[in-house]
Design a protein around this motif. Structure first.
Motif, PDB file in Angstrom:
ATOM      1  N   ARG A 381       0.863  -1.171   0.000  1.00 47.03           N
ATOM      2  CA  ARG A 381       0.000   0.000   0.000  1.00 47.03           C
ATOM      3  C   ARG A 381       0.913   1.239   0.000  1.00 47.03           C
ATOM      4  O   ARG A 381       1.728   1.407   0.895  1.00 47.03           O
ATOM      5  CB  ARG A 381      -0.802  -0.069   1.283  1.00 47.03           C
ATOM      6  CG  ARG A 381      -1.732   1.038   1.505  1.00 47.03           C
ATOM      7  CD  ARG A 381      -2.353   0.724   2.854  1.00 47.03           C
ATOM      8  NE  ARG A 381      -3.250   1.776   3.237  1.00 47.03           N
ATOM      9  CZ  ARG A 381      -3.800   1.814   4.436  1.00 47.03           C
ATOM     10  NH1 ARG A 381      -3.521   0.908   5.327  1.00 47.03           N
ATOM     11  NH2 ARG A 381      -4.618   2.801   4.731  1.00 47.03           N
ATOM     12  N   GLU A 433      -4.706  -9.973   0.313  1.00 46.45           N
ATOM     13  CA  GLU A 433      -3.398  -9.546  -0.194  1.00 46.45           C
ATOM     14  C   GLU A 433      -2.847 -10.438  -1.307  1.00 46.45           C
ATOM     15  O   GLU A 433      -1.686 -10.324  -1.665  1.00 46.45           O
ATOM     16  CB  GLU A 433      -2.437  -9.406   0.976  1.00 46.45           C
ATOM     17  CG  GLU A 433      -2.882  -8.236   1.870  1.00 46.45           C
ATOM     18  CD  GLU A 433      -2.072  -8.104   3.139  1.00 46.45           C
ATOM     19  OE1 GLU A 433      -0.946  -7.622   3.052  1.00 46.45           O
ATOM     20  OE2 GLU A 433      -2.581  -8.498   4.206  1.00 46.45           O
ATOM     21  N   TYR A 440      -7.255  -1.030  -6.721  1.00 40.43           N
ATOM     22  CA  TYR A 440      -6.763  -1.416  -5.402  1.00 40.43           C
ATOM     23  C   TYR A 440      -7.853  -1.172  -4.364  1.00 40.43           C
ATOM     24  O   TYR A 440      -8.531  -0.148  -4.387  1.00 40.43           O
ATOM     25  CB  TYR A 440      -5.533  -0.570  -5.051  1.00 40.43           C
ATOM     26  CG  TYR A 440      -4.874  -0.949  -3.751  1.00 40.43           C
ATOM     27  CD1 TYR A 440      -3.927  -1.974  -3.703  1.00 40.43           C
ATOM     28  CD2 TYR A 440      -5.187  -0.285  -2.560  1.00 40.43           C
ATOM     29  CE1 TYR A 440      -3.316  -2.322  -2.509  1.00 40.43           C
ATOM     30  CE2 TYR A 440      -4.585  -0.636  -1.366  1.00 40.43           C
ATOM     31  CZ  TYR A 440      -3.646  -1.656  -1.343  1.00 40.43           C
ATOM     32  OH  TYR A 440      -3.048  -2.009  -0.169  1.00 40.43           O
ATOM     33  N   ASP A 442      -8.340  -0.904  -0.273  1.00 41.46           N
ATOM     34  CA  ASP A 442      -7.568  -0.748   0.959  1.00 41.46           C
ATOM     35  C   ASP A 442      -8.115  -1.659   2.059  1.00 41.46           C
ATOM     36  O   ASP A 442      -8.987  -1.264   2.830  1.00 41.46           O
ATOM     37  CB  ASP A 442      -7.605   0.728   1.384  1.00 41.46           C
ATOM     38  CG  ASP A 442      -6.754   0.961   2.622  1.00 41.46           C
ATOM     39  OD1 ASP A 442      -5.945   0.084   2.962  1.00 41.46           O
ATOM     40  OD2 ASP A 442      -6.942   2.021   3.255  1.00 41.46           O
ATOM     41  N   LYS A 443      -7.623  -2.869   2.064  1.00 44.12           N
ATOM     42  CA  LYS A 443      -8.001  -3.827   3.110  1.00 44.12           C
ATOM     43  C   LYS A 443      -6.925  -4.903   3.151  1.00 44.12           C
ATOM     44  O   LYS A 443      -6.434  -5.313   2.082  1.00 44.12           O
ATOM     45  CB  LYS A 443      -9.367  -4.438   2.779  1.00 44.12           C
ATOM     46  CG  LYS A 443      -9.878  -5.361   3.868  1.00 44.12           C
ATOM     47  CD  LYS A 443     -11.321  -5.767   3.644  1.00 44.12           C
ATOM     48  CE  LYS A 443     -11.753  -6.736   4.721  1.00 44.12           C
ATOM     49  NZ  LYS A 443     -13.114  -7.202   4.548  1.00 44.12           N
ATOM     50  N   ASP A 444      -6.560  -5.356   4.346  1.00 44.98           N
ATOM     51  CA  ASP A 444      -5.505  -6.372   4.412  1.00 44.98           C
ATOM     52  C   ASP A 444      -6.073  -7.724   4.852  1.00 44.98           C
ATOM     53  O   ASP A 444      -7.286  -7.877   5.043  1.00 44.98           O
ATOM     54  CB  ASP A 444      -4.344  -5.894   5.301  1.00 44.98           C
ATOM     55  CG  ASP A 444      -4.769  -5.706   6.757  1.00 44.98           C
ATOM     56  OD1 ASP A 444      -5.819  -6.259   7.147  1.00 44.98           O
ATOM     57  OD2 ASP A 444      -4.059  -4.996   7.493  1.00 44.98           O
ATOM     58  N   GLY A 449      -8.490  -1.778   7.205  1.00 44.70           N
ATOM     59  CA  GLY A 449      -8.365  -0.901   6.035  1.00 44.70           C
ATOM     60  C   GLY A 449      -9.616  -0.075   5.867  1.00 44.70           C
ATOM     61  O   GLY A 449     -10.645  -0.347   6.497  1.00 44.70           O
ATOM     62  N   THR A 450      -9.526   0.936   4.991  1.00 45.66           N
ATOM     63  CA  THR A 450     -10.652   1.861   4.820  1.00 45.66           C
ATOM     64  C   THR A 450     -11.650   1.384   3.762  1.00 45.66           C
ATOM     65  O   THR A 450     -12.700   1.975   3.586  1.00 45.66           O
ATOM     66  CB  THR A 450     -10.135   3.227   4.339  1.00 45.66           C
ATOM     67  OG1 THR A 450      -9.481   3.018   3.074  1.00 45.66           O
ATOM     68  CG2 THR A 450      -9.144   3.845   5.324  1.00 45.66           C
ATOM     69  N   ASP A 452     -11.296   1.902   0.783  1.00 41.77           N
ATOM     70  CA  ASP A 452     -11.248   2.856  -0.334  1.00 41.77           C
ATOM     71  C   ASP A 452     -10.755   2.168  -1.605  1.00 41.77           C
ATOM     72  O   ASP A 452      -9.930   1.271  -1.548  1.00 41.77           O
ATOM     73  CB  ASP A 452     -10.280   4.011  -0.012  1.00 41.77           C
ATOM     74  CG  ASP A 452     -10.942   5.013   0.920  1.00 41.77           C
ATOM     75  OD1 ASP A 452     -12.158   4.883   1.149  1.00 41.77           O
ATOM     76  OD2 ASP A 452     -10.215   5.887   1.425  1.00 41.77           O
ATOM     77  N   ARG A 453     -11.223   2.631  -2.734  1.00 43.30           N
ATOM     78  CA  ARG A 453     -10.822   2.092  -4.040  1.00 43.30           C
ATOM     79  C   ARG A 453      -9.900   3.086  -4.738  1.00 43.30           C
ATOM     80  O   ARG A 453     -10.173   4.298  -4.673  1.00 43.30           O
ATOM     81  CB  ARG A 453     -12.051   1.919  -4.936  1.00 43.30           C
ATOM     82  CG  ARG A 453     -12.907   0.690  -4.759  1.00 43.30           C
ATOM     83  CD  ARG A 453     -13.654   0.556  -3.508  1.00 43.30           C
ATOM     84  NE  ARG A 453     -14.670  -0.477  -3.649  1.00 43.30           N
ATOM     85  CZ  ARG A 453     -15.085  -1.290  -2.708  1.00 43.30           C
ATOM     86  NH1 ARG A 453     -14.578  -1.215  -1.494  1.00 43.30           N
ATOM     87  NH2 ARG A 453     -16.027  -2.188  -2.935  1.00 43.30           N
ATOM     88  N   ARG A 454      -8.863   2.564  -5.420  1.00 43.10           N
ATOM     89  CA  ARG A 454      -7.957   3.436  -6.172  1.00 43.10           C
ATOM     90  C   ARG A 454      -7.498   2.727  -7.440  1.00 43.10           C
ATOM     91  O   ARG A 454      -7.083   1.561  -7.381  1.00 43.10           O
ATOM     92  CB  ARG A 454      -6.691   3.711  -5.346  1.00 43.10           C
ATOM     93  CG  ARG A 454      -6.784   4.944  -4.479  1.00 43.10           C
ATOM     94  CD  ARG A 454      -5.446   5.259  -3.866  1.00 43.10           C
ATOM     95  NE  ARG A 454      -5.008   4.215  -2.954  1.00 43.10           N
ATOM     96  CZ  ARG A 454      -3.747   3.861  -2.782  1.00 43.10           C
ATOM     97  NH1 ARG A 454      -2.782   4.420  -3.477  1.00 43.10           N
ATOM     98  NH2 ARG A 454      -3.418   2.926  -1.911  1.00 43.10           N
TER      99      ARG A 454
END
Ligand code: BG6
Length: 475
Positions: A381, A433, A440, A442-444, A449-450, A452-454
């Motif tokens: 990340r 992961e 992407y 945001d989560k593990d 994680g939030t 959020d998408r990117r």
């Protein structure tokens, strides 16, 4: 030359791997809801546990997954931005029939998919739908032993018909069972559970069980095809098989025989019955030699023949090699020194995709649909955009081979759907992961994680591939 104008570029996911909302809208528990995240240091050997119900002290990654249940509008918008012509997902059986054997379907579940398909159609994105993708109702596994029980055939058909009727004007492309053949190795208990809700009992003849279970699934699939065509004659209903081509290690004649036998046992049998509508003689002989007796009811063989699929969908991730073992007199796995492997030990073989397209096209003379292909990678990340050049390289090499199969070998390919266009929960390990996405999340692995998408670098690369209809694969 090149990809046909109507070529279906898109991406593929499965409900349990991204939706979350495991108890929302009246959803029942599925087999995926009792599978933990795999732990361990070695990516290639980590394994998920199946627990007896949802127990304290375990992480169940599918419960929340990436919360697509609430965020699907945002996610579909991003797929549309990439230019997706279609999007493959599955309908969670437990949203429609929470226990599998319910008398009436659950309206809230049906409504969720109405809304989801409408959202796709808003962007001219064709829904491609798998009916059963590793998410059988847990109740079916517990109460009936999964597809061991003939009554489950009717439960599946009722589920399929409910979906066909409800979405007959929204969905054209369907698949019955995801990767029906990945339960072929009876030593792998995990896939018996994910595919069929089966837990092997100590001492039972696992092959006897496997072939009875699979017979029930073939009949269920064929009945769904027959009923689906009655509901909407324009439906295209396919089977879905995991194509892991197996090469002979050498040109020794017995290695060729080993290769044929391995392909029959692990792949051809499953595709043959769906596509040709009857049991192949090599399997009938094998059953006779092994004393396997599959209970086939009156009318079943006719059903198989009448319920042949319209197209053959397959996943392609990797290839294997085999050789004839002089000592055991059986085929045994061999190492292929001509391919690299991923961190999770999966051989990377783009030419194997062209090989697969050729072999399947010659054998079945049906349209082929590549409904999964991709690579799981570790991705740190970072504050900036993720530079996933490894993924771009993987896809560019596979798409180039698919293009050769179309342009040089005359294969008919309907479309190409990279697996997990957005990071989702791995089916095999339950990890977040093991990342496949162009987007992407945001989560593990622990679930932190939030969400959020990117977009990653590959997001923009794939967008260009679709825009140029596969002509520009450059980075
Ligand atoms: C296929 C499945 O086996 O491969 C998917 O149809 C799965 O559900 C995909 O996610 C990749 O496997 P994994 O184990 O890396 O998630």
């Amino acid at each position: 030359m090149g990809f046909p104008k109507e070529f279906l570029w898109g991406g593929a996911v499965a409900a349990h791997q991204l939706e979350g909302g495991w108890q929302e809208g009246g959803k029942g528990l599925s087999v995926a809801d009792v599978m933990t995240v795999a732990e361990g240091d070695n990516d290639a050997t980590k394994q998920r546990k199946i627990t007896d119900g949802v127990l304290p002290g375990h992480t169940y990654p599918n419960h929340e997954a990436i919360d697509f249940y609430h965020r699907y509008k945002e996610d579909i918008k991003m797929m549309a931005e990439m230019g997706f012509k279609c999007f493959r997902t599955s309908i969670a059986w437990t949203r429609i029939f929470p226990n599998g054997d319910d008398a009436e379907p659950n309206e809230a579940g049906l409504k969720f998919y109405d809304d989801l398909f409408d959202e796709m159609l808003k962007y001219d994105m064709e829904p491609v739908v798998t009916l059963c993708h590793f998410e059988l109702p847990l109740n079916i596994a517990k109460k009936y032993g999964g597809f061991r029980d003939r009554r489950v055939v009717d439960m599946f058909v009722k589920f399929a018909v409910t979906c066909f009727k409800r979405y007959k004007n929204k969905v054209k492309y369907w698949m019955t069972f995801n990767e029906i053949n990945n339960q072929a190795d009876v030593n792998v208990e995990f896939t018996a559970f994910t595919n069929s809700g089966v837990q092997y009992q100590p001492g039972e003849n696992r092959y006897q069980t496997l072939y009875q279970v699979v017979h029930h699934e073939f009949v269920a699939s064929a009945k769904a095809v027959i009923e689906g065509h009655k509901i909407n004659p324009d439906f295209q209903i396919g089977c879905m098989v995991a194509m892991n081509p197996i090469y002979p290690e050498t040109c020794k004649p017995m290695d060729q025989i080993a290769q044929i036998k391995e392909m029959e046992r692990n792949f051809y049998f499953y595709a043959d019955v769906h596509c040709r509508g009857h049991y192949p003689s090599y399997m009938l002989k094998h059953w006779e030699n092994e004393g396997i007796e599959v209970k086939i009811e009156d009318g079943d063989l006719e059903t198989l023949n009448n319920g042949k699929v319209d197209y053959l969908a397959f996943s392609y991730y990797k290839s294997y090699a085999t050789k004839y073992d002089e000592k055991t007199k059986k085929p045994t796995e061999a190492k292929n020194n001509f391919v690299q492997v991923s961190d999770w030990g999966w051989p990377i073989d783009p030419i194997g995709l062209r090989y697969s397209l050729n072999v399947l096209s010659e054998r079945y003379e049906l349209p082929l649909f590549i409904v999964e292909n991709g690579i799981g990678l570790h991705e740190a990340r970072t504050a900036n955009q993720i530079q996933d050049d490894g993924r771009i390289k993987f896809f560019a090499a596979h798409i180039a081979q698919m293009k050769k199969a179309i342009d040089e070998d005359g294969v008919t390919v309907m479309g190409y759907l990279p697996w997990g266009p957005i990071d989702i929960v791995s089916a095999g390990t339950g990890e977040m992961e093991k990342r496949y996405g162009f987007i992407y999340v945001d989560k593990d692995n622990k679930g932190d994680g939030t969400l959020d998408r990117r977009p990653k670098k590959s997001f923009f690369w794939y967008k260009k591939v679709i825009q140029t209809n596969g002509e520009d694969l450059s980075v």
